[in-house]
Motif scaffolding. Structure first.
Motif, PDB file in Angstrom:
ATOM      1  N   CYS A   1       0.959  -1.259  -0.024  1.00 35.40           N
ATOM      2  CA  CYS A   1       0.122  -0.168  -0.062  1.00 35.40           C
ATOM      3  C   CYS A   1       0.925   1.201   0.002  1.00 35.40           C
ATOM      4  O   CYS A   1       2.119   1.132   0.602  1.00 35.40           O
ATOM      5  CB  CYS A   1      -0.806  -0.122   1.427  1.00 35.40           C
ATOM      6  SG  CYS A   1      -2.329  -1.103   1.154  1.00 35.40           S
ATOM      7  N   ILE A   2       0.591   2.236  -0.714  1.00 36.80           N
ATOM      8  CA  ILE A   2       1.562   3.496  -0.699  1.00 36.80           C
ATOM      9  C   ILE A   2       0.373   4.122   0.225  1.00 36.80           C
ATOM     10  O   ILE A   2      -0.976   4.524   0.279  1.00 36.80           O
ATOM     11  CB  ILE A   2       1.310   4.049  -2.035  1.00 36.80           C
ATOM     12  CG1 ILE A   2       1.888   3.042  -3.183  1.00 36.80           C
ATOM     13  CG2 ILE A   2       2.112   5.560  -2.193  1.00 36.80           C
ATOM     14  CD1 ILE A   2       1.487   3.443  -4.563  1.00 36.80           C
ATOM     15  N   SER A   3       1.327   4.743   1.408  1.00 41.84           N
ATOM     16  CA  SER A   3       0.595   5.699   2.199  1.00 41.84           C
ATOM     17  C   SER A   3       1.388   7.125   2.471  1.00 41.84           C
ATOM     18  O   SER A   3       2.504   6.965   1.988  1.00 41.84           O
ATOM     19  CB  SER A   3       0.609   5.056   3.841  1.00 41.84           C
ATOM     20  OG  SER A   3       0.081   3.531   3.453  1.00 41.84           O
ATOM     21  N   LEU A   4       0.625   8.028   3.176  1.00 41.75           N
ATOM     22  CA  LEU A   4       1.094   9.112   3.555  1.00 41.75           C
ATOM     23  C   LEU A   4       2.069   8.919   4.731  1.00 41.75           C
ATOM     24  O   LEU A   4       1.659   8.368   5.734  1.00 41.75           O
ATOM     25  CB  LEU A   4       0.301  10.359   3.751  1.00 41.75           C
ATOM     26  CG  LEU A   4      -0.573  10.579   2.624  1.00 41.75           C
ATOM     27  CD1 LEU A   4      -1.751  11.492   3.055  1.00 41.75           C
ATOM     28  CD2 LEU A   4       0.240  11.104   1.216  1.00 41.75           C
TER      29      LEU A   4
ATOM     30  N   SER B   1      -3.129   5.466   6.109  1.00 41.82           N
ATOM     31  CA  SER B   1      -3.852   5.798   5.074  1.00 41.82           C
ATOM     32  C   SER B   1      -3.320   5.057   3.641  1.00 41.82           C
ATOM     33  O   SER B   1      -2.373   4.255   3.887  1.00 41.82           O
ATOM     34  CB  SER B   1      -3.534   7.246   4.617  1.00 41.82           C
ATOM     35  OG  SER B   1      -2.143   7.461   4.290  1.00 41.82           O
ATOM     36  N   THR B   2      -4.133   4.917   2.634  1.00 42.76           N
ATOM     37  CA  THR B   2      -3.758   4.444   1.521  1.00 42.76           C
ATOM     38  C   THR B   2      -4.267   5.504   0.324  1.00 42.76           C
ATOM     39  O   THR B   2      -5.288   5.714   0.137  1.00 42.76           O
ATOM     40  CB  THR B   2      -4.729   2.865   1.433  1.00 42.76           C
ATOM     41  OG1 THR B   2      -4.476   2.197   2.293  1.00 42.76           O
ATOM     42  CG2 THR B   2      -4.244   2.381  -0.281  1.00 42.76           C
TER      43      THR B   2
ATOM     44  N   TRP C   1      -5.943  11.209  -5.475  1.00 45.26           N
ATOM     45  CA  TRP C   1      -4.758  11.521  -5.050  1.00 45.26           C
ATOM     46  C   TRP C   1      -3.670  11.835  -5.959  1.00 45.26           C
ATOM     47  O   TRP C   1      -2.578  12.017  -5.905  1.00 45.26           O
ATOM     48  CB  TRP C   1      -4.232  10.446  -3.979  1.00 45.26           C
ATOM     49  CG  TRP C   1      -4.676  10.326  -2.653  1.00 45.26           C
ATOM     50  CD1 TRP C   1      -5.982   9.431  -2.436  1.00 45.26           C
ATOM     51  CD2 TRP C   1      -4.696  11.073  -1.448  1.00 45.26           C
ATOM     52  NE1 TRP C   1      -6.561   9.972  -1.169  1.00 45.26           N
ATOM     53  CE2 TRP C   1      -5.392  10.934  -0.656  1.00 45.26           C
ATOM     54  CE3 TRP C   1      -3.743  12.231  -1.282  1.00 45.26           C
ATOM     55  CZ2 TRP C   1      -5.559  11.564   0.630  1.00 45.26           C
ATOM     56  CZ3 TRP C   1      -3.757  12.921  -0.366  1.00 45.26           C
ATOM     57  CH2 TRP C   1      -4.631  12.473   0.816  1.00 45.26           C
ATOM     58  N   ARG C   2      -4.128  11.844  -7.313  1.00 48.41           N
ATOM     59  CA  ARG C   2      -3.092  12.151  -8.269  1.00 48.41           C
ATOM     60  C   ARG C   2      -2.931  13.247  -8.482  1.00 48.41           C
ATOM     61  O   ARG C   2      -3.311  14.384  -8.107  1.00 48.41           O
ATOM     62  CB  ARG C   2      -3.961  11.606  -9.698  1.00 48.41           C
ATOM     63  CG  ARG C   2      -4.183  10.040  -9.708  1.00 48.41           C
ATOM     64  CD  ARG C   2      -4.984   9.473 -10.901  1.00 48.41           C
ATOM     65  NE  ARG C   2      -5.135   7.909 -10.759  1.00 48.41           N
ATOM     66  CZ  ARG C   2      -5.964   7.168 -11.398  1.00 48.41           C
ATOM     67  NH1 ARG C   2      -6.808   7.666 -12.530  1.00 48.41           N
ATOM     68  NH2 ARG C   2      -6.219   6.079 -11.027  1.00 48.41           N
TER      69      ARG C   2
END
Length: 154
Positions: free
Chosen positions: A63-66, A72-73, A97-98
């Motif tokens: 997962c890419i998170s902040l 978050s994801t 989020w882009r």
């Protein structure tokens, strides 16, 4: 800015739905598959390549998170690992989020992670109708090594 964290089973279920929808659309666009055939193919491909889901050998599913919100994801990154090489099987930033630099940051973090794992090369395929993805990959140091082509015989 971002971190890559191992995906859990609940997150994988969400990711699976997104992957199948996105990959099915890609198959419809690039291979001219019917919607049904594309969804079936996308599902079969995921199940074949990740037979044990997130526990599948020679794969990293993140997962890419902040950083500020580690749970978050904002996207997903799935990388196949083959000896000292890696292949990006899927890279997806959620639509909301882009265009915020998160894709670039995720790719940079991926490179750091892969180098730490002894990986010295990473490859990917980008769909021809996705020039923004191609531009992102080029900004991150990827270069064209060939062109995939196919023909539907049905």
């Amino acid at each position: 800015m971002i971190l890559l964290r191992d995906m859990n089973a609940e997150e994988f279920a969400k990711y699976r739905t997104i992957f199948i929808g996105e990959y099915a659309q890609d198959l419809q666009n690039t291979r001219v598959y019917s919607a049904e055939k594309a969804r079936n193919q996308a599902s079969e491909t995921l199940d074949m390549m990740l037979p044990q889901g997130i526990e599948s050998h020679d794969n990293a599913v993140w997962c890419i998170s902040l950083c500020a919100e580690p749970q978050s994801t904002v996207g997903y990154l799935w990388v196949g690992l083959i000896r000292q090489a890696a292949w990006i099987n899927d890279f997806y930033i959620l639509p909301d989020w882009r265009n915020r630099g998160l894709g670039r940051a995720a790719l940079m973090e991926m490179k750091v992670r892969l180098k730490g794992m002894g990986i010295n090369e990473v490859g990917l395929r980008v769909a021809p109708e996705n020039p923004s993805a191609k531009a992102l990959y080029e900004k991150c140091g990827f270069h064209i090594t060939g062109i995939n082509m196919s023909q539907n015989l049905n």
